[in-house]
Design an enzyme around this catalytic site. Structure first.
Site, PDB file in Angstrom:
ATOM      1  N   ASP A   1       0.818  -1.205   0.000  1.00  0.00           N
ATOM      2  CA  ASP A   1       0.000   0.000   0.000  1.00  0.00           C
ATOM      3  C   ASP A   1       0.855   1.260   0.000  1.00  0.00           C
ATOM      4  OD1 ASP A   1       0.738  -0.833   2.658  1.00  0.00           O
ATOM      5  OD2 ASP A   1      -0.614   0.686   3.473  1.00  0.00           O
TER       6      ASP A   1
ATOM      7  N   GLU B   1       0.241  -1.214   5.852  1.00  0.00           N
ATOM      8  CA  GLU B   1       1.253  -0.677   6.760  1.00  0.00           C
ATOM      9  C   GLU B   1       1.106   0.821   6.960  1.00  0.00           C
ATOM     10  OE1 GLU B   1       5.252   1.069   7.846  1.00  0.00           O
ATOM     11  OE2 GLU B   1       3.973   1.437   6.102  1.00  0.00           O
TER      12      GLU B   1
END
Length: 390
Positions: free
Chosen positions: A89, A149
């Site tokens: 991400d 994350e």
């Protein structure tokens, strides 16, 4: 002097510069914001395709709302494995690629997430591909490609901790520092939402009948900020506040978002107790404050990386570059594994800078040597004793 397996792996990687750049371009040109499941899953699809072509086992843990968890396995599934980590991400909103996708100027690659951490994902893929070309992978290797994350790994944390159980070492490919250093220590951090309720009243006609939630919040902010201790590495920051209904109404509600950073788990525990005590204090009669933790990362304490870093330095020197360790205030998934007592080293990705901005970049000539150093470190873990880290 490199052993035969290390030489073989490094020799194959030496010829992969263009292939790595092509893979980096492909990943950067996929929008993958933390909340964009379709985007983060599209990155997983691409990684799966690359790894399965080389016969690497892929397990895909389907997730109903967040991006799927991708796990690669090589060399068996026994204890004492090495865990490679990276997150798919980025912080950039969906649609960013359409306006500024991957570009390259000489040795510099640009684009959303090019350093943090699409280039690290490419590194992990090529380490796995290199190891798959050996007659036998000398030790079990597992790699996790998570998808959240940047928002604190609310879904990924459990998978990271479960996969790390029994691991000999964890190598996290967050971007290398602009100095060229790797990360040997990171702060931990947590986010909190503070809500205060009070009692509304007309600020001119019946001011004394009210109880200002804003006043309570303001008093608490002063106390919370006073917990900052630069020398110890502890910071507290109320970054947003909101509340009230109008200028001439005693505020019946208010809220704030608090960010905290700390260097050790002991500091974390002490800080949390101090925050709870401040929230529980009665600052203004007839007001009530509550606090909710919204995110958290554990710290990567230097003692958990020292032995791994010494090995990495030796391998980097053999490949041809010098490197030092560096402490950073930013958090990462490395804190989860270090807190379990597993030797962990972070910032092993290609060198980059200006993360989370439109100017984010990656130095492309660090792709191959940093990948070689990572693979060499992994292959030479048998030379290191981690007794002091546990």
């Amino acid at each position: 002097m490199q052993d035969e397996l290390t030489q073989q792996v490094c020799a194959w990687l030496e010829g992969q510069q263009q292939a790595m750049q092509d893979c980096l371009e492909a990943l950067v040109n996929i929008d993958s914001n933390s909340y964009d499941k379709a985007g983060t899953d599209a990155v997983a699809d691409q990684i799966t395709q690359w790894l399965e072509q080389d016969g690497i086992t892929i397990i895909r843990h389907q997730r109903p709302e967040s991006g799927d968890i991708l796990e690669a396995q090589l060399g068996g599934t026994g204890q004492g494995h090495v865990l490679l980590m990276g997150h798919r991400d980025t912080v950039f909103p969906t649609g960013t690629v359409a306006s500024r996708g991957y570009t390259q100027q000489d040795n510099v690659g640009f684009g959303p997430g090019v350093a943090d951490m699409k280039s690290g994902l490419v590194m992990n893929c090529f380490v796995l591909r290199a190891l798959s070309r050996l007659p036998n992978c000398p030790l079990p290797v597992r790699a996790l490609f998570t998808a959240d994350e940047e928002i604190g790994s609310p879904d990924g944390r459990a998978f990271i901790e479960a996969t790390a159980q029994g691991a000999r070492a964890v190598l996290n490919v967050e971007p290398g520092r602009v100095s060229g250093n790797v990360v040997t220590g990171r702060k931990g951090g947590a986010g909190f939402l503070i809500n205060v309720t009070g009692k509304a009243a007309h600020s001119g006609v019946s001011h004394a009948d009210g109880a200002s939630a804003i006043e309570t919040l303001a008093r608490k902010i002063i106390k919370l900020h006073a917990l900052t201790d630069y020398e110890a590495g502890i910071t507290t920051n109320v970054g947003t506040i909101t509340g009230g209904v109008s200028r001439n109404t005693v505020a019946p509600f208010a809220s704030a978002q608090l960010d905290t950073r700390f260097v050790t788990t002991a500091q974390r525990d002490q800080l949390y107790k101090a925050i709870e005590a401040i929230i529980a204090e009665s600052d203004v009669p007839d007001t009530l404050a509550t606090i909710e933790q919204t995110s958290e990362f554990y710290p990567l304490e230097a003692r958990m990386s020292s032995a791994l870093f010494e090995l990495y330095q030796v391998q980097a020197k053999a490949i041809g570059f010098a490197v030092d360790g560096e402490f950073t205030g930013g958090c990462s998934d490395a804190g989860w594994t270090a807190s379990l007592g597993i030797p962990t080293l972070c910032g092993l990705g290609p060198v980059g800078a200006k993360m989370h901005t439109d100017e984010e970049y990656c130095l492309l000539d660090t792709l191959v040597p940093r990948t070689q150093a990572l693979a060499s470190t992994l292959l030479n873990l048998h030379d290191v004793s981690f007794a002091s880290a546990r």
